[in-house]
Design a protein around this motif. Sequence first.
Motif, PDB file in Angstrom:
ATOM      1  N   SER A 120     -11.199 -37.384 -40.159  1.00 39.21           N
ATOM      2  CA  SER A 120     -10.578 -39.029 -39.702  1.00 39.21           C
ATOM      3  C   SER A 120      -9.652 -39.920 -40.634  1.00 39.21           C
ATOM      4  CB  SER A 120     -11.646 -39.055 -38.566  1.00 39.21           C
ATOM      5  OG  SER A 120     -12.775 -40.261 -39.667  1.00 39.21           O
ATOM      6  N   GLN A 172      -2.795 -32.433 -29.668  1.00 41.43           N
ATOM      7  CA  GLN A 172      -3.685 -32.141 -30.840  1.00 41.43           C
ATOM      8  C   GLN A 172      -2.785 -31.247 -31.758  1.00 41.43           C
ATOM      9  OE1 GLN A 172      -7.113 -29.858 -28.874  1.00 41.43           O
ATOM     10  NE2 GLN A 172      -8.086 -32.736 -28.600  1.00 41.43           N
ATOM     11  N   GLU A 224     -13.264 -40.088 -31.514  1.00 42.89           N
ATOM     12  CA  GLU A 224     -12.171 -39.331 -30.923  1.00 42.89           C
ATOM     13  C   GLU A 224     -12.119 -37.854 -31.493  1.00 42.89           C
ATOM     14  OE1 GLU A 224     -12.441 -42.217 -31.693  1.00 42.89           O
ATOM     15  OE2 GLU A 224     -10.213 -43.490 -30.886  1.00 42.89           O
ATOM     16  N   LEU A 225     -11.606 -37.936 -33.010  1.00 43.13           N
ATOM     17  CA  LEU A 225     -11.798 -36.641 -33.405  1.00 43.13           C
ATOM     18  C   LEU A 225     -13.287 -35.237 -33.444  1.00 43.13           C
ATOM     19  CD1 LEU A 225     -10.757 -35.241 -35.918  1.00 43.13           C
ATOM     20  CD2 LEU A 225     -12.619 -35.639 -37.609  1.00 43.13           C
ATOM     21  N   VAL A 280      -9.667 -27.423 -36.960  1.00 38.48           N
ATOM     22  CA  VAL A 280     -10.174 -29.219 -36.282  1.00 38.48           C
ATOM     23  C   VAL A 280      -9.388 -29.390 -35.480  1.00 38.48           C
ATOM     24  CG1 VAL A 280     -10.922 -31.087 -37.259  1.00 38.48           C
ATOM     25  CG2 VAL A 280     -11.963 -29.485 -38.217  1.00 38.48           C
ATOM     26  N   ASN A 281      -9.821 -29.632 -34.259  1.00 40.00           N
ATOM     27  CA  ASN A 281      -8.444 -30.500 -33.315  1.00 40.00           C
ATOM     28  C   ASN A 281      -8.240 -32.033 -33.952  1.00 40.00           C
ATOM     29  OD1 ASN A 281      -7.623 -27.974 -32.017  1.00 40.00           O
ATOM     30  ND2 ASN A 281      -9.811 -28.097 -30.775  1.00 40.00           N
ATOM     31  N   ILE A 282      -6.810 -32.536 -34.541  1.00 37.90           N
ATOM     32  CA  ILE A 282      -6.716 -33.733 -34.853  1.00 37.90           C
ATOM     33  C   ILE A 282      -6.055 -34.307 -33.600  1.00 37.90           C
ATOM     34  CG2 ILE A 282      -5.285 -35.030 -36.091  1.00 37.90           C
ATOM     35  CD1 ILE A 282      -8.009 -33.386 -37.333  1.00 37.90           C
ATOM     36  N   THR A 316     -15.227 -41.417 -26.238  1.00 36.58           N
ATOM     37  CA  THR A 316     -14.561 -40.638 -26.780  1.00 36.58           C
ATOM     38  C   THR A 316     -13.282 -40.547 -25.472  1.00 36.58           C
ATOM     39  OG1 THR A 316     -15.707 -39.248 -25.234  1.00 36.58           O
ATOM     40  CG2 THR A 316     -16.734 -38.889 -27.555  1.00 36.58           C
ATOM     41  N   LEU A 362     -13.566 -41.759 -36.201  1.00 33.91           N
ATOM     42  CA  LEU A 362     -14.564 -40.703 -36.029  1.00 33.91           C
ATOM     43  C   LEU A 362     -14.772 -39.597 -34.140  1.00 33.91           C
ATOM     44  CD1 LEU A 362     -16.139 -38.523 -37.415  1.00 33.91           C
ATOM     45  CD2 LEU A 362     -17.701 -40.439 -37.661  1.00 33.91           C
ATOM     46  N   ASN A 364     -13.538 -32.208 -30.747  1.00 34.55           N
ATOM     47  CA  ASN A 364     -14.119 -30.717 -31.810  1.00 34.55           C
ATOM     48  C   ASN A 364     -15.430 -30.277 -30.508  1.00 34.55           C
ATOM     49  OD1 ASN A 364     -12.140 -29.634 -33.737  1.00 34.55           O
ATOM     50  ND2 ASN A 364     -11.915 -31.700 -33.582  1.00 34.55           N
ATOM     51  N   LEU A 409     -15.639 -34.196 -41.068  1.00 38.62           N
ATOM     52  CA  LEU A 409     -15.303 -35.085 -40.493  1.00 38.62           C
ATOM     53  C   LEU A 409     -15.405 -36.057 -40.185  1.00 38.62           C
ATOM     54  CD1 LEU A 409     -16.753 -33.733 -36.599  1.00 38.62           C
ATOM     55  CD2 LEU A 409     -14.712 -32.922 -37.518  1.00 38.62           C
ATOM     56  N   VAL A 444      -7.192 -41.246 -37.197  1.00 33.41           N
ATOM     57  CA  VAL A 444      -7.605 -41.530 -36.726  1.00 33.41           C
ATOM     58  C   VAL A 444      -9.364 -41.550 -36.275  1.00 33.41           C
ATOM     59  CG1 VAL A 444      -8.163 -39.134 -34.706  1.00 33.41           C
ATOM     60  CG2 VAL A 444      -6.341 -38.500 -35.979  1.00 33.41           C
TER      61      VAL A 444
END
Length: 202
Positions: free
Chosen positions: A38, A23, A47-48, A67-69, A18, A45, A52, A34, A43
């Motif tokens: 992603s 973000q 990392e996503l 959701v934080n991207i 990760t 998965l 979060n 998710l 991005v």
Amino acid sequence: MVKKIILALVLMSMAIPTASFAQQVYTVQNGDSLWKISVRFKVGLSELIGANQQFKNPRLIYPGQRVNIPNLSAAKSIESQVIQLTNHERAKNGLKPVAADWQLSRVARYKSAEMRDKSYFSHTSPTYGSPFTMMRNFGVNHRSAAENIAAGQRTPHEVVQSWMNSPGHRKNILSPAYTHIGVGHAAGGDYGHYWTQMFITK
């Protein structure tokens, strides 16, 4: 600064780590997962999920949740320039462009960051193994593949010229066999800049 480049290898892995980045925020809509988010934002998965931690079960998200991207726009801008310059060299030699593949760039980005963080410079990663193995374990399917790496070059133009001045790297860049490309850049470490360029045939 000493510049190093290594001959590319016909290609190559383990647990996907990760990472945390600056973000942006997305509001979950009906039908979202998710995974779908992603892919939408290009991005990874893992990392996503890593960005979060509020989701105790990442498989269960609901409309209205935030959701934080991870925002990779700065890295992607530099990497995109390398891809454009690579395709410029191919065009000068009468070749079709290779298509940018965000999943392959993600793999290349991890490789560059690991070379920086673990102070090594090699096609074989102590964590991921060969480029072929690494691609497969990150879910990138291919029929054939190759990798160029470099360290010390400060700009996209400089690194592409270094590769073009090296017969082995140039051969990969100008191969008509490859259809897709991924590029990863990581700043810092002993050489200041680490670069990975991955080619695949789908």
